[in-house]
Design a protein around this motif. Structure first.
Motif, PDB file in Angstrom:
ATOM      1  N   VAL A 100      22.312 -36.299  67.561  1.00 22.62           N
ATOM      2  CA  VAL A 100      21.120 -35.576  68.004  1.00 22.62           C
ATOM      3  C   VAL A 100      21.054 -34.237  67.287  1.00 22.62           C
ATOM      4  CG1 VAL A 100      20.955 -36.629  70.301  1.00 22.62           C
ATOM      5  CG2 VAL A 100      22.310 -34.546  69.992  1.00 22.62           C
ATOM      6  N   GLU A 101      19.852 -33.657  67.269  1.00 27.95           N
ATOM      7  CA  GLU A 101      19.656 -32.322  66.720  1.00 27.95           C
ATOM      8  C   GLU A 101      19.368 -31.377  67.877  1.00 27.95           C
ATOM      9  OE1 GLU A 101      17.473 -31.245  62.847  1.00 27.95           O
ATOM     10  OE2 GLU A 101      15.996 -30.966  64.455  1.00 27.95           O
ATOM     11  N   VAL A 102      20.066 -30.257  67.896  1.00 26.17           N
ATOM     12  CA  VAL A 102      19.971 -29.303  69.001  1.00 26.17           C
ATOM     13  C   VAL A 102      19.530 -27.948  68.461  1.00 26.17           C
ATOM     14  CG1 VAL A 102      21.302 -28.111  70.803  1.00 26.17           C
ATOM     15  CG2 VAL A 102      21.778 -30.507  70.291  1.00 26.17           C
ATOM     16  N   VAL A 103      18.717 -27.248  69.269  1.00 23.42           N
ATOM     17  CA  VAL A 103      18.305 -25.881  68.953  1.00 23.42           C
ATOM     18  C   VAL A 103      18.604 -25.021  70.171  1.00 23.42           C
ATOM     19  CG1 VAL A 103      16.382 -24.357  68.391  1.00 23.42           C
ATOM     20  CG2 VAL A 103      16.497 -26.643  67.377  1.00 23.42           C
TER      21      VAL A 103
ATOM     22  N   PRO B 293      18.533 -25.400  63.807  1.00 19.21           N
ATOM     23  CA  PRO B 293      18.991 -26.671  64.383  1.00 19.21           C
ATOM     24  C   PRO B 293      20.405 -26.990  63.910  1.00 19.21           C
ATOM     25  CG  PRO B 293      16.932 -26.953  63.157  1.00 19.21           C
ATOM     26  CD  PRO B 293      17.406 -25.568  62.903  1.00 19.21           C
ATOM     27  N   PHE B 294      21.155 -27.648  64.776  1.00 18.07           N
ATOM     28  CA  PHE B 294      22.501 -28.094  64.422  1.00 18.07           C
ATOM     29  C   PHE B 294      22.756 -29.464  65.036  1.00 18.07           C
ATOM     30  CE2 PHE B 294      22.842 -25.472  68.233  1.00 18.07           C
ATOM     31  CZ  PHE B 294      23.635 -26.231  69.080  1.00 18.07           C
ATOM     32  N   GLY B 295      23.694 -30.163  64.462  1.00 17.41           N
ATOM     33  CA  GLY B 295      24.039 -31.493  64.948  1.00 17.41           C
ATOM     34  C   GLY B 295      24.985 -31.425  66.132  1.00 17.41           C
ATOM     35  N   ALA B 296      24.823 -32.354  67.046  1.00 17.20           N
ATOM     36  CA  ALA B 296      25.698 -32.459  68.210  1.00 17.20           C
ATOM     37  C   ALA B 296      25.904 -33.929  68.528  1.00 17.20           C
ATOM     38  CB  ALA B 296      25.096 -31.735  69.412  1.00 17.20           C
ATOM     39  N   ILE B 297      26.905 -34.181  69.328  1.00 13.21           N
ATOM     40  CA  ILE B 297      27.208 -35.546  69.751  1.00 13.21           C
ATOM     41  C   ILE B 297      26.772 -35.692  71.199  1.00 13.21           C
ATOM     42  CG2 ILE B 297      29.026 -37.248  70.124  1.00 13.21           C
ATOM     43  CD1 ILE B 297      30.621 -35.696  67.927  1.00 13.21           C
ATOM     44  N   LEU B 298      25.813 -36.568  71.430  1.00 14.36           N
ATOM     45  CA  LEU B 298      25.327 -36.841  72.780  1.00 14.36           C
ATOM     46  C   LEU B 298      26.003 -38.097  73.286  1.00 14.36           C
ATOM     47  CD1 LEU B 298      23.373 -36.317  75.162  1.00 14.36           C
ATOM     48  CD2 LEU B 298      21.720 -37.745  73.955  1.00 14.36           C
ATOM     49  N   ASP B 299      26.606 -37.979  74.452  1.00 16.89           N
ATOM     50  CA  ASP B 299      27.268 -39.115  75.083  1.00 16.89           C
ATOM     51  C   ASP B 299      26.645 -39.316  76.452  1.00 16.89           C
ATOM     52  OD1 ASP B 299      29.117 -41.173  75.566  1.00 16.89           O
ATOM     53  OD2 ASP B 299      30.516 -39.789  76.507  1.00 16.89           O
TER      54      ASP B 299
ATOM     55  N   LEU C 169      17.217 -27.351  73.251  1.00 17.14           N
ATOM     56  CA  LEU C 169      16.292 -28.403  72.849  1.00 17.14           C
ATOM     57  C   LEU C 169      17.109 -29.508  72.199  1.00 17.14           C
ATOM     58  CD1 LEU C 169      13.286 -26.484  71.263  1.00 17.14           C
ATOM     59  CD2 LEU C 169      13.385 -27.618  73.476  1.00 17.14           C
ATOM     60  N   VAL C 170      17.048 -30.685  72.751  1.00 15.79           N
ATOM     61  CA  VAL C 170      17.776 -31.840  72.219  1.00 15.79           C
ATOM     62  C   VAL C 170      16.745 -32.807  71.672  1.00 15.79           C
ATOM     63  CG1 VAL C 170      19.389 -33.699  72.745  1.00 15.79           C
ATOM     64  CG2 VAL C 170      19.592 -31.506  73.942  1.00 15.79           C
ATOM     65  N   ASN C 171      16.721 -32.955  70.352  1.00 16.89           N
ATOM     66  CA  ASN C 171      15.690 -33.761  69.683  1.00 16.89           C
ATOM     67  C   ASN C 171      14.298 -33.368  70.146  1.00 16.89           C
ATOM     68  OD1 ASN C 171      17.551 -35.124  68.130  1.00 16.89           O
ATOM     69  ND2 ASN C 171      17.582 -36.946  69.419  1.00 16.89           N
ATOM     70  N   GLY C 172      14.089 -32.051  70.316  1.00 14.69           N
ATOM     71  CA  GLY C 172      12.773 -31.528  70.679  1.00 14.69           C
ATOM     72  C   GLY C 172      12.445 -31.540  72.155  1.00 14.69           C
ATOM     73  N   VAL C 173      13.356 -32.019  72.995  1.00 15.56           N
ATOM     74  CA  VAL C 173      13.121 -32.093  74.438  1.00 15.56           C
ATOM     75  C   VAL C 173      14.012 -31.057  75.134  1.00 15.56           C
ATOM     76  CG1 VAL C 173      13.252 -33.555  76.492  1.00 15.56           C
ATOM     77  CG2 VAL C 173      12.571 -34.549  74.286  1.00 15.56           C
TER      78      VAL C 173
ATOM     79  N   LYS D 263      31.977 -28.846  75.112  1.00 11.12           N
ATOM     80  CA  LYS D 263      31.321 -29.981  75.764  1.00 11.12           C
ATOM     81  C   LYS D 263      30.597 -29.461  76.989  1.00 11.12           C
ATOM     82  CE  LYS D 263      34.444 -33.719  74.510  1.00 11.12           C
ATOM     83  NZ  LYS D 263      35.326 -34.771  75.062  1.00 11.12           N
ATOM     84  N   VAL D 264      29.300 -29.739  77.066  1.00 13.00           N
ATOM     85  CA  VAL D 264      28.511 -29.310  78.224  1.00 13.00           C
ATOM     86  C   VAL D 264      27.700 -30.478  78.748  1.00 13.00           C
ATOM     87  CG1 VAL D 264      28.333 -26.887  77.556  1.00 13.00           C
ATOM     88  CG2 VAL D 264      26.616 -28.474  76.760  1.00 13.00           C
ATOM     89  N   ASN D 265      27.555 -30.522  80.057  1.00 18.47           N
ATOM     90  CA  ASN D 265      26.677 -31.503  80.676  1.00 18.47           C
ATOM     91  C   ASN D 265      25.274 -30.922  80.695  1.00 18.47           C
ATOM     92  OD1 ASN D 265      28.620 -33.470  81.298  1.00 18.47           O
ATOM     93  ND2 ASN D 265      29.278 -32.300  83.074  1.00 18.47           N
ATOM     94  N   VAL D 266      24.299 -31.764  80.394  1.00 23.26           N
ATOM     95  CA  VAL D 266      22.902 -31.330  80.379  1.00 23.26           C
ATOM     96  C   VAL D 266      22.045 -32.346  81.122  1.00 23.26           C
ATOM     97  CG1 VAL D 266      23.107 -30.081  78.194  1.00 23.26           C
ATOM     98  CG2 VAL D 266      22.427 -32.477  78.148  1.00 23.26           C
ATOM     99  N   TYR D 267      20.869 -31.891  81.535  1.00 23.15           N
ATOM    100  CA  TYR D 267      19.880 -32.804  82.117  1.00 23.15           C
ATOM    101  C   TYR D 267      18.499 -32.369  81.636  1.00 23.15           C
ATOM    102  CZ  TYR D 267      19.269 -29.072  85.574  1.00 23.15           C
ATOM    103  OH  TYR D 267      19.034 -27.864  86.182  1.00 23.15           O
ATOM    104  N   PRO D 268      17.581 -33.312  81.513  1.00 21.63           N
ATOM    105  CA  PRO D 268      16.236 -32.964  81.041  1.00 21.63           C
ATOM    106  C   PRO D 268      15.567 -31.961  81.991  1.00 21.63           C
ATOM    107  CG  PRO D 268      16.537 -35.332  81.034  1.00 21.63           C
ATOM    108  CD  PRO D 268      17.719 -34.743  81.749  1.00 21.63           C
ATOM    109  N   LYS D 269      14.900 -30.991  81.408  1.00 25.43           N
ATOM    110  CA  LYS D 269      14.200 -29.989  82.196  1.00 25.43           C
ATOM    111  C   LYS D 269      12.947 -30.618  82.783  1.00 25.43           C
ATOM    112  CE  LYS D 269      12.352 -25.343  81.914  1.00 25.43           C
ATOM    113  NZ  LYS D 269      12.164 -24.176  81.042  1.00 25.43           N
ATOM    114  N   ALA D 270      12.738 -30.390  84.053  1.00 29.79           N
ATOM    115  CA  ALA D 270      11.574 -30.981  84.729  1.00 29.79           C
ATOM    116  C   ALA D 270      10.304 -30.270  84.388  1.00 29.79           C
ATOM    117  CB  ALA D 270      11.780 -30.953  86.244  1.00 29.79           C
TER     118      ALA D 270
END
Length: 101
Positions: A22-25, A31-37, A73-77, A94-101
């Motif tokens: 994924v691409e993160v901002v 932007p930088f690359g990250a590993i989404l699991d 922003l993870v892939n623009g989201v 390593k951080v846990n994330v959730y989509p912003k409502a």
């Protein structure tokens, strides 16, 4: 044996380049690359809830000042950081994330 800081930086960079999916901002930066699991998460032992946990792994220096509740922003989201933000001794975060409502 502990590795020198420059060696850890090269290793983390290689992992990022080879495995980023994924691409993160962060804060309007580059932007930088990250590993989404995405892993199944069930805090109640398999009986009550089945949900997905999203974890991002990346070099901590890419997101200076990131804190719990911060936004990435993870892939623009837009996603919100859940839980503590503490890199390991190698500089990997390593951080846990959730989509912003």
């Amino acid at each position: 044996m502990l590795l020198a800081t420059d060696r850890l930086s090269r290793i983390n960079g290689a992992v990022e380049r080879a495995h980023a999916n994924v691409e993160v901002v962060h804060s309007g930066g580059e932007p930088f690359g990250a590993i989404l699991d995405r892993a199944a998460s069930d805090p109640f032992g398999g009986r009550a809830v089945d949900s997905a946990t999203m974890e991002l792994g990346f070099v901590a220096a890419r997101a200076p000042g990131l804190v719990e509740g911060g936004e990435l922003l993870v892939n623009g989201v837009a996603h919100v950081v859940k839980g503590g933000v503490q890199p390991d001794e190698t500089g990997w975060l390593k951080v846990n994330v959730y989509p912003k409502a």
